[in-house]
Scaffold this active site. Sequence first.
Site, short mmCIF file in Angstrom:
data_model
loop_
_atom_site.label_atom_id
_atom_site.label_comp_id
_atom_site.label_asym_id
_atom_site.label_seq_id
_atom_site.Cartn_x
_atom_site.Cartn_y
_atom_site.Cartn_z
N ALA A 73 -3.39 -7.54 9.85
CA ALA A 73 -4.39 -8.36 11.17
C ALA A 73 -5.03 -7.87 12.32
O ALA A 73 -5.24 -6.12 12.30
CB ALA A 73 -2.91 -8.49 12.30
N GLY A 116 -1.18 -7.40 7.49
CA GLY A 116 -1.30 -8.57 7.39
C GLY A 116 -1.49 -8.65 6.03
O GLY A 116 -1.87 -10.35 5.38
N GLU A 119 0.68 -9.47 3.44
CA GLU A 119 1.66 -10.17 4.27
C GLU A 119 0.68 -11.90 3.42
O GLU A 119 1.06 -12.32 2.93
CB GLU A 119 1.94 -10.30 5.23
CG GLU A 119 2.99 -9.15 5.71
CD GLU A 119 3.14 -8.46 7.07
OE1 GLU A 119 2.09 -8.97 7.84
OE2 GLU A 119 3.86 -9.26 7.15
N GLU A 139 2.81 -0.40 9.15
CA GLU A 139 2.38 -0.95 10.87
C GLU A 139 3.34 0.11 11.30
O GLU A 139 3.26 -0.15 12.73
CB GLU A 139 2.91 -2.83 10.60
CG GLU A 139 2.66 -3.73 11.10
CD GLU A 139 2.47 -4.19 9.08
OE1 GLU A 139 2.78 -3.22 8.44
OE2 GLU A 139 1.77 -5.41 8.67
N1 CAA Z 1 -7.78 -4.70 12.39
C1 CAA Z 1 -9.09 -3.94 13.14
N2 CAA Z 1 -9.94 -3.47 12.79
C2 CAA Z 1 -9.81 -2.61 11.62
C3 CAA Z 1 -8.60 -2.75 10.72
C4 CAA Z 1 -8.53 -3.13 11.60
N3 CAA Z 1 -6.56 -3.82 10.50
N4 CAA Z 1 -8.49 -1.91 9.64
C5 CAA Z 1 -9.69 -1.59 10.04
N5 CAA Z 1 -10.39 -1.41 10.73
C6 CAA Z 1 -12.30 -0.95 11.26
C7 CAA Z 1 -11.99 -0.19 11.86
O1 CAA Z 1 -11.41 0.04 12.64
C8 CAA Z 1 -13.11 0.26 11.39
O2 CAA Z 1 -14.60 -0.35 12.81
P1 CAA Z 1 -15.09 1.13 13.21
O3 CAA Z 1 -16.06 0.81 12.37
O4 CAA Z 1 -15.66 0.14 14.30
O5 CAA Z 1 -14.69 2.08 13.35
C9 CAA Z 1 -13.67 -0.34 10.19
O6 CAA Z 1 -12.79 -1.20 10.80
C10 CAA Z 1 -13.35 0.38 9.32
O7 CAA Z 1 -12.91 0.80 9.00
P2 CAA Z 1 -12.38 2.35 8.90
O8 CAA Z 1 -13.23 3.25 9.50
O9 CAA Z 1 -10.77 2.44 9.52
O10 CAA Z 1 -12.24 3.12 7.25
P3 CAA Z 1 -11.77 3.83 6.37
O11 CAA Z 1 -12.09 3.34 4.85
O12 CAA Z 1 -11.52 5.16 6.76
O13 CAA Z 1 -10.28 3.30 6.53
C11 CAA Z 1 -8.37 1.90 5.72
C12 CAA Z 1 -9.22 2.22 5.79
C13 CAA Z 1 -7.10 2.65 5.56
C14 CAA Z 1 -8.06 0.33 6.01
C15 CAA Z 1 -7.72 2.01 7.42
O14 CAA Z 1 -9.06 1.05 8.34
C16 CAA Z 1 -6.92 1.82 8.35
O15 CAA Z 1 -5.44 2.13 8.26
N6 CAA Z 1 -6.83 -0.10 8.70
C17 CAA Z 1 -5.41 -0.45 9.55
C18 CAA Z 1 -4.42 -0.51 8.29
C19 CAA Z 1 -2.94 -0.86 9.39
O16 CAA Z 1 -2.51 -0.65 9.91
N7 CAA Z 1 -2.89 -2.35 9.04
C20 CAA Z 1 -1.84 -2.97 10.04
C21 CAA Z 1 -2.19 -4.40 10.95
S1 CAA Z 1 -0.91 -4.57 12.09
C22 CAA Z 1 -0.45 -5.96 11.38
O17 CAA Z 1 -1.26 -6.68 10.65
C23 CAA Z 1 0.32 -6.68 11.77
C24 CAA Z 1 1.31 -7.84 11.09
O18 CAA Z 1 1.94 -7.48 9.97
C25 CAA Z 1 0.52 -9.35 10.58
#
Ligand code: CAA
Length: 265
Positions: A73, A116, A119, A139
């Site tokens: 998400a 998400g 999921e 998460e």
């Molecule tokens: N939401 C918003 N932006 C996101 C995102 C997310 N879930 N995942 C990645 N992005 C964005 C980053 O902020 C970044 O944007 P900027 O360039 O503006 O900084 C861009 O995508 C590229 O990401 P990274 O620079 O972090 O790329 P990476 O290769 O170093 O890492 C990754 C990739 C491991 C996927 C890392 O981005 C990450 O950990 N993302 C978050 C994963 C996460 O925590 N997901 C759970 C979300 S909560 C949820 O999903 C709740 C639910 O159950 C519904």
Amino acid sequence: MNYSNILVTKLKMAPEATENGYAIIQLNRPEVMNAINIALMKELVEALDEMEKENDIRCVILTGSEKAFAAGADIKEMADASTVEMLQRDMFSRWDRIRKFKKPIIAAVGGYALGGGCELALTCDIIIASESAKFGQPEISIGVIPGAGGTQRLTRAVGKYKAMEMVLTGTMITAEEAKQWGLVVKVVPNEILLEEAKNLAKTIASKPSVAVQLGKEAILKAFDTTIESGLEFERKNFYMLFSTEDQKEGMRAFVEKRKPKWKGK
Ligand code: CAA
């Protein structure tokens, strides 16, 4: 329909044709690893709503990019929200709509399927993955838990202990591990992920569509009922298929040693 967060390709089935009959929905927010925001979810549901009504679309492939199926998400969209705001957004009712989509959805997962994103793949009916795919429920590392069915569907898919490990530590698993754990049916090289998904979609689309729909419905029933009422449900769907032309055609074709010609009714 014009979409800005997804790309839609429809390969409709021509009359008398046996090829095609499926659609591809590609999540398309590359700048944020296909993070699922409200706008993307709205478009996804609109696209599926339309496809549900189209008889010549019999199966849907949901995919992302080589880097990310979806990284969860959209964290930026919800970071400052209060409980009341989250309740009022009611974002998960759209996820419920996907769960109730009647035609099979194949998730073709390349790259990250996190939170998400994982999921969303779990909400689909069959998951195939590329060698570089990674699944996880991270998460916990941002102070929450899965909210789009992860604690329920992941647990049903891989069992209590692996689900606990994934949800409580946020550790990712590889495509190969996901296959060993029964989450993924096939792992293929990145270059042929979509090709494999298309072959699977074509195979499903070439089957009698009412039987496909009732088969999916009966399998999903297994997740929320007792074995007794699940068996009853299955039996009723089985009997119901005897009122379709495709059942008559399928069984006659077998007896007459020829290929069946499906009508989808
Ligand atoms: N939401 C918003 N932006 C996101 C995102 C997310 N879930 N995942 C990645 N992005 C964005 C980053 O902020 C970044 O944007 P900027 O360039 O503006 O900084 C861009 O995508 C590229 O990401 P990274 O620079 O972090 O790329 P990476 O290769 O170093 O890492 C990754 C990739 C491991 C996927 C890392 O981005 C990450 O950990 N993302 C978050 C994963 C996460 O925590 N997901 C759970 C979300 S909560 C949820 O999903 C709740 C639910 O159950 C519904």
